[in-house]
Design an enzyme around this catalytic site. Structure first.
Site, PDB file in Angstrom:
ATOM      1  N   ARG A   1     -10.133  95.986  13.258  1.00 16.10           N
ATOM      2  CA  ARG A   1     -10.012  97.343  13.825  1.00 16.10           C
ATOM      3  C   ARG A   1      -8.641  97.852  13.413  1.00 16.10           C
ATOM      4  O   ARG A   1      -7.618  97.305  13.851  1.00 16.10           O
ATOM      5  CB  ARG A   1     -10.165  97.296  15.342  1.00 16.10           C
ATOM      6  CG  ARG A   1      -9.783  98.580  16.021  1.00 16.10           C
ATOM      7  CD  ARG A   1     -10.227  98.649  17.466  1.00 16.10           C
ATOM      8  NE  ARG A   1     -11.649  98.890  17.560  1.00 16.10           N
ATOM      9  CZ  ARG A   1     -12.270  99.336  18.653  1.00 16.10           C
ATOM     10  NH1 ARG A   1     -11.580  99.594  19.752  1.00 16.10           N
ATOM     11  NH2 ARG A   1     -13.567  99.538  18.655  1.00 16.10           N
TER      12      ARG A   1
ATOM     13  N   HIS B   1     -16.830 104.356  12.323  1.00 15.16           N
ATOM     14  CA  HIS B   1     -17.097 103.307  13.320  1.00 15.16           C
ATOM     15  C   HIS B   1     -18.549 102.834  13.108  1.00 15.16           C
ATOM     16  O   HIS B   1     -19.440 103.143  13.897  1.00 15.16           O
ATOM     17  CB  HIS B   1     -16.897 103.906  14.713  1.00 15.16           C
ATOM     18  CG  HIS B   1     -16.761 102.898  15.811  1.00 15.16           C
ATOM     19  ND1 HIS B   1     -16.772 101.531  15.597  1.00 15.16           N
ATOM     20  CD2 HIS B   1     -16.620 103.060  17.164  1.00 15.16           C
ATOM     21  CE1 HIS B   1     -16.634 100.909  16.755  1.00 15.16           C
ATOM     22  NE2 HIS B   1     -16.549 101.812  17.714  1.00 15.16           N
TER      23      HIS B   1
ATOM     24  N   GLN C   1     -20.753 100.922  15.762  1.00 15.69           N
ATOM     25  CA  GLN C   1     -21.128 101.804  16.860  1.00 15.69           C
ATOM     26  C   GLN C   1     -22.380 102.613  16.503  1.00 15.69           C
ATOM     27  O   GLN C   1     -23.346 102.658  17.266  1.00 15.69           O
ATOM     28  CB  GLN C   1     -19.966 102.767  17.155  1.00 15.69           C
ATOM     29  CG  GLN C   1     -20.243 103.731  18.278  1.00 15.69           C
ATOM     30  CD  GLN C   1     -20.392 103.027  19.609  1.00 15.69           C
ATOM     31  OE1 GLN C   1     -19.544 102.234  19.977  1.00 15.69           O
ATOM     32  NE2 GLN C   1     -21.460 103.293  20.344  1.00 15.69           N
TER      33      GLN C   1
ATOM     34  N   ASP D   1     -17.853 112.076  22.389  1.00 15.20           N
ATOM     35  CA  ASP D   1     -16.834 111.019  22.319  1.00 15.20           C
ATOM     36  C   ASP D   1     -15.541 111.643  22.849  1.00 15.20           C
ATOM     37  O   ASP D   1     -15.462 112.862  23.068  1.00 15.20           O
ATOM     38  CB  ASP D   1     -16.699 110.545  20.859  1.00 15.20           C
ATOM     39  CG  ASP D   1     -15.727 109.373  20.682  1.00 15.20           C
ATOM     40  OD1 ASP D   1     -15.330 108.754  21.692  1.00 15.20           O
ATOM     41  OD2 ASP D   1     -15.354 109.084  19.521  1.00 15.20           O
TER      42      ASP D   1
ATOM     43  N   CYS E   1     -20.011 106.648  23.050  1.00 16.03           N
ATOM     44  CA  CYS E   1     -19.673 105.300  22.569  1.00 16.03           C
ATOM     45  C   CYS E   1     -18.861 104.517  23.596  1.00 16.03           C
ATOM     46  O   CYS E   1     -18.844 103.291  23.560  1.00 16.03           O
ATOM     47  CB  CYS E   1     -18.916 105.390  21.254  1.00 16.03           C
ATOM     48  SG  CYS E   1     -17.429 106.386  21.339  1.00 16.03           S
TER      49      CYS E   1
ATOM     50  N   ARG F   1     -24.676  96.880  21.308  1.00 18.54           N
ATOM     51  CA  ARG F   1     -23.598  96.494  20.378  1.00 18.54           C
ATOM     52  C   ARG F   1     -23.702  94.994  20.114  1.00 18.54           C
ATOM     53  O   ARG F   1     -23.546  94.532  18.986  1.00 18.54           O
ATOM     54  CB  ARG F   1     -22.213  96.815  20.987  1.00 18.54           C
ATOM     55  CG  ARG F   1     -21.860  98.279  21.148  1.00 18.54           C
ATOM     56  CD  ARG F   1     -21.615  98.970  19.820  1.00 18.54           C
ATOM     57  NE  ARG F   1     -20.556  98.361  19.036  1.00 18.54           N
ATOM     58  CZ  ARG F   1     -19.246  98.607  19.164  1.00 18.54           C
ATOM     59  NH1 ARG F   1     -18.834  99.501  20.040  1.00 18.54           N
ATOM     60  NH2 ARG F   1     -18.357  98.011  18.392  1.00 18.54           N
TER      61      ARG F   1
HETATM   62  N1   CP Z   1     -17.161 101.873  21.697  1.00 15.10           N
HETATM   63  C1   CP Z   1     -16.214 100.980  21.370  1.00 15.10           C
HETATM   64  O1   CP Z   1     -15.995 100.648  20.206  1.00 15.10           O
HETATM   65  O2   CP Z   1     -15.567 100.447  22.443  1.00 15.10           O
HETATM   66  P1   CP Z   1     -14.208  99.596  22.372  1.00 15.10           P
HETATM   67  O3   CP Z   1     -13.130 100.523  21.892  1.00 15.10           O
HETATM   68  O4   CP Z   1     -13.997  99.151  23.792  1.00 15.10           O
HETATM   69  O5   CP Z   1     -14.399  98.454  21.437  1.00 15.10           O
HETATM   70  N1  NVA Z   2     -13.084 107.963  18.604  1.00 17.60           N
HETATM   71  C1  NVA Z   2     -12.659 106.899  19.481  1.00 17.60           C
HETATM   72  C2  NVA Z   2     -13.705 105.843  19.542  1.00 17.60           C
HETATM   73  C3  NVA Z   2     -13.376 104.687  20.451  1.00 17.60           C
HETATM   74  C4  NVA Z   2     -14.432 103.641  20.477  1.00 17.60           C
HETATM   75  C5  NVA Z   2     -11.318 106.330  19.001  1.00 17.60           C
HETATM   76  O1  NVA Z   2     -11.147 106.147  17.789  1.00 17.60           O
HETATM   77  O2  NVA Z   2     -10.460 106.080  19.840  1.00 17.60           O
END
Ligand code: CP
Ligand code: NVA
Length: 316
Positions: free
Chosen positions: A113, A140, A143, A235, A275, A303
């Site tokens: 990530r 993502h 997701q 989101d 998400c 997920r």
């Molecule tokens: N939706 C999602 O990716 O959640 P986290 O940021 O908690 O991993």
């Molecule tokens: N768009 C959000 C998604 C989190 C799962 C972010 O990048 O923070």
């Protein structure tokens, strides 16, 4: 009851999962078929990844992604090692190339990530093991796969249905666009001016949509976007890394909240997706988030199943 057959795990057309735009519709269908079996036969396929190891490198916070990859590896007989990278960007202590060259000697796959999507591409370029995107500033993919797997479960088929995304044209939005057009789902994205999805993503999606008949519509009016939609997605207004813009964004996005009035414009029984993490009272009201149309926790559960399928198909 007869014994379930062993999993059939044909390779995908990709070695890494960096972006769903690299997947063919067949790949997604294979992943969904495996995810459905892993979900239905949860305690059966416990040795598919026996002895395999996953490195999890996270530059940002996570509940769902971290937990589901870790638990998913354990469910399949492998294990995961977490490396907290929040204090230093990947590549700051040593080059991304050297991180990749080290990790490939110890583990069988990497989930990362990152802030920069480029860092993931570099990891994948230099590591001779699968690299999976657990969220970047661009997309993502895990997701969106879980989102569409959930829609597939709820509807039976996603082709020809319409998903409206209301909010920031961000990483989650990009992956929804990429995935929708490959599966033949119409996608309408509605954002304030200046916060629309990346033009390259939209143009590529329009080209890919020609093969499946999906429609891609980008607009600024939430009512028009949601009108007659079968599902509505939102989101956060400020993603991780945009914390200093929160106040400004809360003003810009105020008219883009998903509330019961907006949901009433969609098809009766339309689903609500997010998400997570969600901010009740901002991008979504409590009534919608916790209401009967919301499938947010089903997605969170999925997920796990979808990512287990990704791991099972990619790790050799
Ligand atoms: N939706 C999602 O990716 O959640 P986290 O940021 O908690 O991993
Ligand atoms: N768009 C959000 C998604 C989190 C799962 C972010 O990048 O923070």
């Amino acid at each position: 009851m007869s014994k379930p057959l062993p999993l059939d795990l044909p390779p995908l057309s990709v070695e890494d999962l960096l972006c769903t735009s690299a997947l063919a519709a067949d790949d997604i269908e294979r992943l969904f078929a495996t995810a459905a079996r892993l979900k239905a036969e949860r305690d059966v396929h416990t040795s598919v990844l026996r002895g395999k190891r996953l490195a999890m490198i996270f530059e940002k916070d996570s509940l769902r992604t971290r937990f589901t990859f870790d638990v998913g590896m354990q469910d399949l007989g492998g294990n995961a090692v977490y490396m907290d990278h929040r204090d230093a960007r990947l590549g700051s202590r040593e080059s991304v190339k050297d991180v990749a060259r080290n990790l490939e000697r110890w583990v069988d796959a990497i989930v990362a990530r990152t802030y920069k999507h480029k860092a993931l591409e570099e990891l994948a370029q230099h590591a001779d093991i699968p690299v999976i995107n657990g969220l970047s500033d661009f997309v993502h993919p895990c997701q969106a796969l879980a989102d569409f797997f959930t829609l597939h479960e709820k509807w039976g088929a996603v082709r020809g249905r319409t998903l409206a995304f209301v909010g920031d044209g961000n990483n989650t939005c990009h992956s929804l666009i990429h995935t929708a057009v490959r599966l033949g789902t119409n996608i309408r994205v509605c954002s304030p001016e200046g916060y629309e999805p990346n033009a390259r993503v939209v143009n590529e999606a329009m080209r890919a949509a020609a093969a499946t008949g999906a429609e891609v519509t980008i607009l600024n009016d939430p009512d028009a976007a949601v009108d007659g939609a079968h599902a509505v997605y939102t989101d956060v207004w400020a993603s991780m890394g945009q914390e200093d813009e929160i106040e400004e964004r809360n003003g810009v996005f105020a008219a883009y909240q998903v509330d019961t009035d907006l949901m009433a414009r969609a098809e009766p029984g339309a689903l609500f997706l997010h998400c997570l993490p969600a901010h009740r009272g901002w991008e979504v009201t409590q009534e919608v988030m916790d209401g009967p149309q919301s499938v947010v926790y089903d997605i969170a559960e999925n997920r796990l199943h979808v990512q287990k399928a990704v791991l099972a198909h990619l790790i050799r």
